[in-house]
Design an enzyme around this catalytic site. Structure first.
Site, PDB file in Angstrom:
ATOM      1  N   HIS A 235      -6.944  -3.279 -32.636  1.00 45.84           N
ATOM      2  CA  HIS A 235      -6.693  -2.345 -31.536  1.00 45.84           C
ATOM      3  C   HIS A 235      -7.801  -2.427 -30.494  1.00 45.84           C
ATOM      4  O   HIS A 235      -8.957  -2.108 -30.776  1.00 45.84           O
ATOM      5  CB  HIS A 235      -6.620  -0.934 -32.115  1.00 45.84           C
ATOM      6  CG  HIS A 235      -6.288   0.118 -31.127  1.00 45.84           C
ATOM      7  ND1 HIS A 235      -7.161   1.111 -30.768  1.00 45.84           N
ATOM      8  CD2 HIS A 235      -5.142   0.349 -30.429  1.00 45.84           C
ATOM      9  CE1 HIS A 235      -6.581   1.914 -29.892  1.00 45.84           C
ATOM     10  NE2 HIS A 235      -5.360   1.477 -29.663  1.00 45.84           N
TER      11      HIS A 235
ATOM     12  N   GLU B   2      -4.773  -6.796 -29.767  1.00 45.87           N
ATOM     13  CA  GLU B   2      -4.120  -6.007 -28.730  1.00 45.87           C
ATOM     14  C   GLU B   2      -4.911  -5.935 -27.428  1.00 45.87           C
ATOM     15  O   GLU B   2      -6.001  -5.374 -27.401  1.00 45.87           O
ATOM     16  CB  GLU B   2      -3.919  -4.564 -29.202  1.00 45.87           C
ATOM     17  CG  GLU B   2      -3.120  -3.771 -28.190  1.00 45.87           C
ATOM     18  CD  GLU B   2      -3.491  -2.300 -28.059  1.00 45.87           C
ATOM     19  OE1 GLU B   2      -4.655  -1.936 -28.277  1.00 45.87           O
ATOM     20  OE2 GLU B   2      -2.597  -1.527 -27.718  1.00 45.87           O
TER      21      GLU B   2
ATOM     22  N   ASP C 187      -4.579  -4.065 -23.769  1.00 42.86           N
ATOM     23  CA  ASP C 187      -3.839  -3.199 -22.846  1.00 42.86           C
ATOM     24  C   ASP C 187      -3.963  -3.841 -21.468  1.00 42.86           C
ATOM     25  O   ASP C 187      -5.024  -4.382 -21.128  1.00 42.86           O
ATOM     26  CB  ASP C 187      -4.449  -1.789 -22.814  1.00 42.86           C
ATOM     27  CG  ASP C 187      -4.286  -1.047 -24.131  1.00 42.86           C
ATOM     28  OD1 ASP C 187      -3.206  -1.143 -24.737  1.00 42.86           O
ATOM     29  OD2 ASP C 187      -5.246  -0.360 -24.543  1.00 42.86           O
TER      30      ASP C 187
ATOM     31  N   HIS D 230      -7.780  -0.348 -20.879  1.00 40.92           N
ATOM     32  CA  HIS D 230      -6.917   0.684 -21.451  1.00 40.92           C
ATOM     33  C   HIS D 230      -6.334   1.602 -20.391  1.00 40.92           C
ATOM     34  O   HIS D 230      -5.230   2.124 -20.538  1.00 40.92           O
ATOM     35  CB  HIS D 230      -7.704   1.526 -22.457  1.00 40.92           C
ATOM     36  CG  HIS D 230      -6.905   2.645 -23.041  1.00 40.92           C
ATOM     37  ND1 HIS D 230      -6.904   3.923 -22.527  1.00 40.92           N
ATOM     38  CD2 HIS D 230      -6.035   2.660 -24.088  1.00 40.92           C
ATOM     39  CE1 HIS D 230      -6.084   4.674 -23.251  1.00 40.92           C
ATOM     40  NE2 HIS D 230      -5.544   3.941 -24.189  1.00 40.92           N
TER      41      HIS D 230
ATOM     42  N   GLU E 143       0.083  -4.597 -24.321  1.00 40.24           N
ATOM     43  CA  GLU E 143       0.745  -3.359 -23.888  1.00 40.24           C
ATOM     44  C   GLU E 143       0.726  -3.289 -22.374  1.00 40.24           C
ATOM     45  O   GLU E 143      -0.339  -3.372 -21.747  1.00 40.24           O
ATOM     46  CB  GLU E 143       0.042  -2.128 -24.458  1.00 40.24           C
ATOM     47  CG  GLU E 143       0.715  -0.842 -23.952  1.00 40.24           C
ATOM     48  CD  GLU E 143       0.009   0.453 -24.340  1.00 40.24           C
ATOM     49  OE1 GLU E 143      -0.889   0.428 -25.205  1.00 40.24           O
ATOM     50  OE2 GLU E 143       0.377   1.492 -23.746  1.00 40.24           O
TER      51      GLU E 143
HETATM   52  O1  G3P Z   1      -0.677   0.646 -28.181  1.00 43.94           O
HETATM   53  C1  G3P Z   1      -0.925   1.327 -29.351  1.00 43.94           C
HETATM   54  C2  G3P Z   1      -1.978   2.332 -29.054  1.00 43.94           C
HETATM   55  O2  G3P Z   1      -3.045   1.639 -28.496  1.00 43.94           O
HETATM   56  C3  G3P Z   1      -1.441   3.321 -28.104  1.00 43.94           C
HETATM   57  O3  G3P Z   1      -2.394   4.129 -27.663  1.00 43.94           O
HETATM   58  O4  G3P Z   1      -3.595   4.932 -25.744  1.00 43.94           O
HETATM   59  O5  G3P Z   1      -4.758   3.505 -27.399  1.00 43.94           O
HETATM   60  O6  G3P Z   1      -3.113   2.519 -25.828  1.00 43.94           O
HETATM   61  P1  G3P Z   1      -3.503   3.733 -26.613  1.00 43.94           P
HETATM   62 CA    CA Z   2      -2.566   0.230 -26.558  1.00 46.31          CA
END
Ligand code: G3P
Ligand code: CA
Length: 327
Positions: A40, A67, A69, A82, A164
């Site tokens: 993450h 991941e 963002d 993010h 994302e």
């Molecule tokens: O994408 C999964 C998780 O990361 C969603 O929350 O706000 O950390 O992007 P966030």
């Molecule tokens: Ca995310």
């Protein structure tokens, strides 16, 4: 680091042909079997989130997916952040003090990539990697992909990417629609091939629907946030609708805790369940340890993967557990 994980092919071949994406012997998207570890924001428990070192560490720690963002700069470049603004994780307020909008935030969409490159990135959480030590920068999405693909080659251990799209409706309003250029980048890097598995995620359904309309064959996960005042309903009807444009759900983990039957209901519709976010330095009340929380979700609730800031701990737990085997 080696992994005993195997990969199975998912049947997205025809759409892949239409899009010219990741074709290998007429079968396309490959996914690991068994629960997956999603790094993450990289291994953000150890290094500043959304930096190339954090992504590299996640790879080294055995993440199945890493991941990023994604947001866009004024000149349209996808960068790994993010937030749509830069001020939570960079020194933008110091470098460009006059460039905040009226709301007091510095938006990536107001800066060119060249300007973003002048910024120093830092970890969001003060309890984690100390600020002002080492030099970190904001990477582009393509740099992130190249890093993961390069590590896949040099280590022989295959990790995928799990991008994302952040605030796609807002980006569209700014004249920076995300879907088509995003697909173009994935196509160029053969994302979704067995060499570079991918999941695409968003909290908004519209971009996922639009990606399908554009012919994307790539697996998609619809994120679902929790809310104390207005909790989402993930009943059978809602899951049916989600299954029309997604291959999985990414719920806040509290949604699964309160409704353990959600996993089975999602599975009946062919949806994988990847809850977020598992943090060894922020274990919720009710669990004696991080590993106990992992055991609850990966062992008892049988989710298909987790987003975690500590991929090494999840990898270790899975490798020592029968839940890590194919199922
Ligand atoms: O994408 C999964 C998780 O990361 C969603 O929350 O706000 O950390 O992007 P966030
Ligand atoms: Ca995310």
């Amino acid at each position: 680091m080696t992994s005993r994980r195997t990969f199975v092919a998912a049947p997205y071949g025809f759409a892949a042909i239409a899009l010219g994406l990741h074709l290998v012997s007429g079968v396309s998207t490959a996914q690991p079997s068994g629960p997956v570890v999603i790094g993450h924001r990289g291994a953000s428990g150890y290094l500043p989130e959304h930096t190339l070192p954090a992504y590299a560490l996640a790879h080294g720690q055995g993440a199945d997916y890493i991941e990023p963002d994604l947001v866009r700069t004024r000149d349209g470049v996808f960068v790994c952040l993010h937030d749509v603004y830069l001020d939570a994780t960079t020194d933008v307020a110091t470098v460009y003090p006059e460039r905040a909008r009226a709301d007091g935030r510095w938006y990536a969409a107001d800066f060119t990539l060249e300007e973003v490159r002048r910024l120093r990135a830092h970890e969001r959480l003060l309890s984690r990697f100390p600020r002002g030590r080492s030099r970190f920068t904001v990477p582009t999405f393509e740099e992130m992909i190249e890093l993961v693909a390069g590590l896949n080659r040099t280590t022989g251990r295959r990790a995928g990417i799990y991008p994302e799209l952040k605030a796609p409706a807002w980006h569209r309003e700014q004249g920076l629609a995300m879907e088509e250029p995003f697909l173009e980048i994935l196509r160029r890097h053969r994302a979704g091939s067995p060499e570079l598995p991918v999941y695409v995620q968003s909290f908004e359904p519209e971009p996922l629907i639009e990606l399908r309309r554009l012919g994307s064959p790539l697996p998609q996960v619809f994120l679902v946030a929790d809310s104390e005042t207005d909790p989402p309903r993930l009943d059978d009807a809602a899951l049916e609708r989600i299954a029309e444009f997604a291959d999985g759900i990414g719920p806040a983990k509290t949604l699964v805790e309160r409704d353990p039957g959600l996993v089975e209901r999602a599975h009946r519709r062919g949806l994988v369940v990847h809850p977020y976010t598992f943090r060894a330095d922020d274990v919720p009340a009710g669990y004696a340890s991080f590993e106990e929380e992992l055991a609850s979700f990966l062992g008892k609730l049988r989710v298909d993967g987790i987003f975690t800031d500590f991929p090494d701990r999840a990898r270790r737990w899975l490798d020592g557990s029968t839940a890590g085997a194919s199922r």
